[in-house]
Design a protein around this motif. Structure first.
Motif, PDB file in Angstrom:
ATOM      1  N   SER A  51      10.231  56.890  63.512  1.00 36.25           N
ATOM      2  CA  SER A  51      11.186  56.199  62.643  1.00 36.25           C
ATOM      3  C   SER A  51      12.289  57.163  62.249  1.00 36.25           C
ATOM      4  CB  SER A  51      10.489  55.643  61.397  1.00 36.25           C
ATOM      5  OG  SER A  51       9.849  56.673  60.675  1.00 36.25           O
ATOM      6  N   PRO A  55      21.449  55.630  61.197  1.00 40.10           N
ATOM      7  CA  PRO A  55      21.793  54.744  62.316  1.00 40.10           C
ATOM      8  C   PRO A  55      21.527  55.408  63.664  1.00 40.10           C
ATOM      9  CG  PRO A  55      23.773  55.727  61.385  1.00 40.10           C
ATOM     10  CD  PRO A  55      22.651  56.145  60.492  1.00 40.10           C
ATOM     11  N   LEU A  56      21.260  54.593  64.667  1.00 46.19           N
ATOM     12  CA  LEU A  56      21.118  55.046  66.049  1.00 46.19           C
ATOM     13  C   LEU A  56      21.891  54.077  66.939  1.00 46.19           C
ATOM     14  CD1 LEU A  56      17.299  55.904  66.277  1.00 46.19           C
ATOM     15  CD2 LEU A  56      19.180  57.536  66.230  1.00 46.19           C
ATOM     16  N   ARG A  95      14.809  47.755  66.230  1.00 46.41           N
ATOM     17  CA  ARG A  95      15.022  47.882  64.782  1.00 46.41           C
ATOM     18  C   ARG A  95      16.436  48.348  64.458  1.00 46.41           C
ATOM     19  NH1 ARG A  95      10.003  50.556  65.044  1.00 46.41           N
ATOM     20  NH2 ARG A  95      10.975  52.573  64.567  1.00 46.41           N
ATOM     21  N   LYS A  96      16.977  49.234  65.298  1.00 46.18           N
ATOM     22  CA  LYS A  96      18.281  49.841  65.020  1.00 46.18           C
ATOM     23  C   LYS A  96      19.442  49.110  65.687  1.00 46.18           C
ATOM     24  CE  LYS A  96      16.771  53.309  62.568  1.00 46.18           C
ATOM     25  NZ  LYS A  96      17.187  53.499  61.147  1.00 46.18           N
TER      26      LYS A  96
END
Length: 309
Positions: A51, A55-56, A95-96
């Motif tokens: 995790s 941001p990615l 998720r990102k």
């Protein structure tokens, strides 16, 4: 490849987080980056979920031993890296909202009965051989990427990477370039497995990374797998002679039995990469071998075999 990729992305102005469990990677390969303000290293095994609070935008999943002696050392772990690692990185991308690239392999084609190999070719792979943990692991990872794209809308890219070489390879990597160069500069016999007429297509690391980044940033190629490699095809015996010549070595060439499931032909059809990415390799084999051999002279003769990417 991972350390060179970090260099490229840093040069382009990106913030880079490098994950590696150092199972096969060497920390010295990123030592020059560790104090860079836009670089951070996390020792982490992708089998375990990861995790990140920030941001990615892009995820390159390069995790997995690619050297046959190393991935065969613990085949169950290799398969776990391929499957669980891909799953955990896909979940992170989901998720990102990040685009994610899977470093797949020409080994998905197995021991092919056509050459060169286009992306449409489904391959001839042994599911119960000594190489199966890697070959089938990478094939299954491609399936997982495909299904994540279909069910979650994840923005994926799949690179089928053919034999790549260059500086920062581990001297004990176990593939043709590292084996031949290490033996030649050490004055040892050069070992060819089989009769040496099997072929390999060798892509210099700089060319490969240019293709990989182009694939990641392409807005048109989509989720289709793309071959990345150099279509210049050489017999293993010819590679051995070229290495011996450039090294100025007198090493005799000896032959040993061919390992089980070792592919007899390996040559990419890079039409799709050319059309969709405008990419083709530029570095000829002899030109790429020069800096590679210089690196190995320092690493081997300096007795520097040890502990990224």
């Amino acid at each position: 490849m991972g350390s060179h990729l970090c260099d490229r992305l840093i040069e382009q102005g990106h913030q880079v987080i490098c994950l590696d469990n150092l199972q096969t990677g060497r920390r010295r390969n990123i030592a020059h980056l560790e104090r860079h303000p836009r670089f951070s290293f996390v020792e982490h095994d992708v089998i375990v979920p990861f995790s990140h609070s920030g941001p990615l935008d892009r995820i390159y999943n390069l995790a997995c031993p690619a050297s046959p002696p190393k991935y065969q050392r613990d085949p169950i772990n290799t398969f776990q890296i391929c499957i669980l690692g891909a799953f955990n990185m896909l979940a992170l991308a989901d998720r990102k909202g990040a685009r994610i690239l899977q470093a797949s392999t020409s080994e998905v084609y197995g021991d092919p009965d056509i050459s060169p190999q286009p992306e449409e070719y489904r391959g001839v792979v042994n599911t119960v051989g000594p190489r199966s943990c890697y070959d089938e692991g990478k094939r299954a990872a491609e399936t997982l990427f495909h299904d994540y794209h279909l069910t979650h809308g994840t923005d994926i890219r799949i690179a089928r990477i053919f034999n790549t070489y260059g500086p920062r390879m581990a001297p004990d990597d176990g593939r043709v370039v590292s084996n031949f160069v290490t033996q030649a500069i050490s004055g040892l016999p050069i070992t060819i497995y089989g009769d040496g007429m099997q072929t390999r297509s060798l892509c210099y690391v700089d060319d490969l990374l240019a293709g990989m980044i182009a694939l990641m940033e392409s807005e048109t190629v989509g989720p289709r797998p793309v071959n990345l490699g150099n279509p210049g095809e050489y017999t293993v015996a010819a590679i051995a002679r070229i290495v011996r010549e450039i090294c100025g070595a007198q090493s005799p060439i000896i032959h040993k039995p061919l390992p089980i499931d070792d592919p007899l032909q390996r040559c990419p059809d890079i039409t799709r990469a050319g059309v969709t990415l405008g990419w083709a390799p530029k570095v000829a084999l002899r030109a790429g071998l020069l800096p590679t051999i210089t690196y190995f002279r320092d690493a081997v003769l300096g007795q520097e075999i040890g502990g990224v990417a």
